[in-house]
Design a protein around this motif. Structure first.
Motif, PDB file in Angstrom:
ATOM      1  N   UNK A 182       0.840  -1.196   0.000  1.00  0.00           N
ATOM      2  CA  UNK A 182       0.000   0.000   0.000  1.00  0.00           C
ATOM      3  C   UNK A 182       0.871   1.240   0.000  1.00  0.00           C
ATOM      4  N   UNK A 183       0.603   2.151  -0.949  1.00  0.00           N
ATOM      5  CA  UNK A 183       1.324   3.416  -0.984  1.00  0.00           C
ATOM      6  C   UNK A 183       0.552   4.437  -0.158  1.00  0.00           C
ATOM      7  N   UNK A 184       1.260   5.226   0.695  1.00  0.00           N
ATOM      8  CA  UNK A 184       0.560   6.234   1.502  1.00  0.00           C
ATOM      9  C   UNK A 184      -0.004   7.386   0.661  1.00  0.00           C
ATOM     10  N   UNK A 185       0.509   7.582  -0.571  1.00  0.00           N
ATOM     11  CA  UNK A 185      -0.016   8.652  -1.432  1.00  0.00           C
ATOM     12  C   UNK A 185      -1.426   8.260  -1.881  1.00  0.00           C
ATOM     13  N   UNK A 186      -2.374   9.169  -1.717  1.00  0.00           N
ATOM     14  CA  UNK A 186      -3.736   8.825  -2.116  1.00  0.00           C
ATOM     15  C   UNK A 186      -3.815   8.751  -3.636  1.00  0.00           C
ATOM     16  N   UNK A 187      -4.577   7.819  -4.110  1.00  0.00           N
ATOM     17  CA  UNK A 187      -4.764   7.666  -5.548  1.00  0.00           C
ATOM     18  C   UNK A 187      -3.551   7.143  -6.287  1.00  0.00           C
ATOM     19  N   UNK A 188      -2.636   6.481  -5.594  1.00  0.00           N
ATOM     20  CA  UNK A 188      -1.468   5.910  -6.263  1.00  0.00           C
ATOM     21  C   UNK A 188      -1.938   4.842  -7.254  1.00  0.00           C
ATOM     22  N   UNK A 189      -1.574   5.026  -8.510  1.00  0.00           N
ATOM     23  CA  UNK A 189      -2.055   4.122  -9.566  1.00  0.00           C
ATOM     24  C   UNK A 189      -1.389   2.755  -9.492  1.00  0.00           C
TER      25      UNK A 189
END
Ligand SMILES: [Zn+2]
Length: 384
Positions: A182-189
């Motif tokens: 899971x990437x903490x950046x929202x909306x990480x593609x």
């Protein structure tokens, strides 16, 4: 003309993905699109990606092969591309079909190392031979696309021959791909809801793609990191198990698809189910009449592929791929069976599905060009 180019770009879109189970080679899009010598055209052209993918398809003797593309962020605003091409690359980036990076560095080699894929590049990475010994030890792991008669061909950096050769996933790659991230950046593609499964992500369920399709994280100082955002990735638990199946029609592998635990997949003439595998376009009239819209359902349970006939007319199992009629085991409608390691299910004579690795393609081979929608375009290929 413009309309037709759009159609070609749409077709190419189906051939880019970041799904570790489906990608067959890694490339750097910024490099490939500038191979001006391939067609003598504009300084940069996205169509060259299609030509290189066609070349890969010819070498692998398989239709619908997909590539893993890393893309320098600058490409999204590259003035040498048409506005249409830039728009298309942005769409691929937004959908996670390609990996967009501020600085690709050696990410292409890292992906190749983790996934065991061949690299399509003209760049020589002599300084990285220590870190990636396969650069010299495995002929064919790095091949350069160069102009050839009728389209690009590949030349191996080490050893002779043309064929791109896959290796094995590195132990680190296998470890990283056993987890979901899971990437903490929202909306990480790349590490948001799931990875990019390509236009064939139909099988992975569109917006809610399977975490099984996530790309490999980048390792920075041993820490799994989002290659796009440079952020440390959270461990989202075990990744669902997968099995890669392939559709063979008339002796030719037409496409692969991923079966993951908890996500049954239906294949048939034109399945109504989400993520169904449509075979209609490869069937002749007799096969089309025989094969139901949804014909067989595949499920992965505790590592075993269970196949259930959901058709009107039934199908058959070819144990260990035997083409001997006496060996064919009928599978009646509503009947289920475990698909053995080398077994194929046959929906109709010549229409088979089995594990991708066990399904040899039959020569002679003429892959369908991803550029097929571009018959009137001046590609100016060198003459044989
Ligand atoms: Zn990210």
């Amino acid at each position: 003309m413009r309309f037709e180019i759009s159609k070609v770009l749409d077709a190419i879109e189906g051939r880019v993905c970041t799904d570790p189970s489906l990608a067959r080679a890694v490339l750097d899009l910024a490099e490939i699109i500038r191979y001006q010598d391939i067609d003598g055209g504009r300084p940069a052209s996205l169509l060259r990606l299609g030509m290189v993918i066609d070349a890969l398809s010819r070498e692998l003797e398989e239709d619908s092969v997909q590539v893993y593309a890393v893309v320098h962020r600058a490409l999204l605003s590259d003035a040498d591309l048409t506005s249409n091409e830039r728009m298309v690359v942005r769409r691929w980036a937004d959908d996670g079909l390609v990996e967009v990076l501020d600085n690709p560095g050696d990410r292409m080699l890292e992906v190749a190392d983790l996934l065991g894929l061949p690299v399509l590049t003209r760049v020589r990475f002599d300084g990285l031979r220590g870190r990636f010994p396969w650069l010299v030890e495995q002929p064919g792991r790095v091949v350069a696309p160069v102009p050839g008669a009728g389209g690009p061909v590949f030349i191996a950096h080490v050893g002779g021959g043309h064929a791109p050769v896959a290796g094995k996933r590195s132990p680190t790659g296998a470890k990283l791909l056993a987890r979901q991230w899971r990437c903490p950046e929202s909306g990480c593609a790349l590490f948001g809801g799931g990875g990019g499964g390509g236009a064939f992500a139909d099988l992975a369920g569109g917006a809610d793609r399977s975490p099984a399709a996530q790309p490999p994280p980048s390792l920075r100082n041993g820490v799994p990191t989002c290659p796009r955002h440079g952020a440390r990735l959270g461990d989202g638990g075990p990744r669902p198990r997968t099995e890669v199946l392939a559709v063979r029609v008339g002796g030719l592998v037409r496409r692969r698809f991923v079966l993951s635990e908890g996500q049954p997949v239906v294949a048939g003439r034109a399945p109504e189910q989400d993520g169904g595998i449509m075979l209609g376009q490869w069937l002749n009239d007799e096969a089309r009449r025989w094969i139901s819209r949804g014909h067989v359902r595949f499920e992965l349970r505790v590592g075993e592929v269970i196949v259930t006939d959901v058709s009107t007319n039934g199908s058959g199992i070819r144990p260990a791929g035997s083409m001997n009629e006496a060996d064919r085991i009928p599978l009646a409608p509503q009947q289920s069976r475990v698909l053995g390691e080398n077994d194929m299910i046959e929906l109709y004579p010549g229409v088979q599905i089995g594990r991708a690795e066990e399904l040899p393609t039959g020569a002679p081979f003429t892959p369908t060009s991803v550029m097929a929608e571009a018959p009137t375009m001046a590609m100016r290929l060198p003459r044989p």
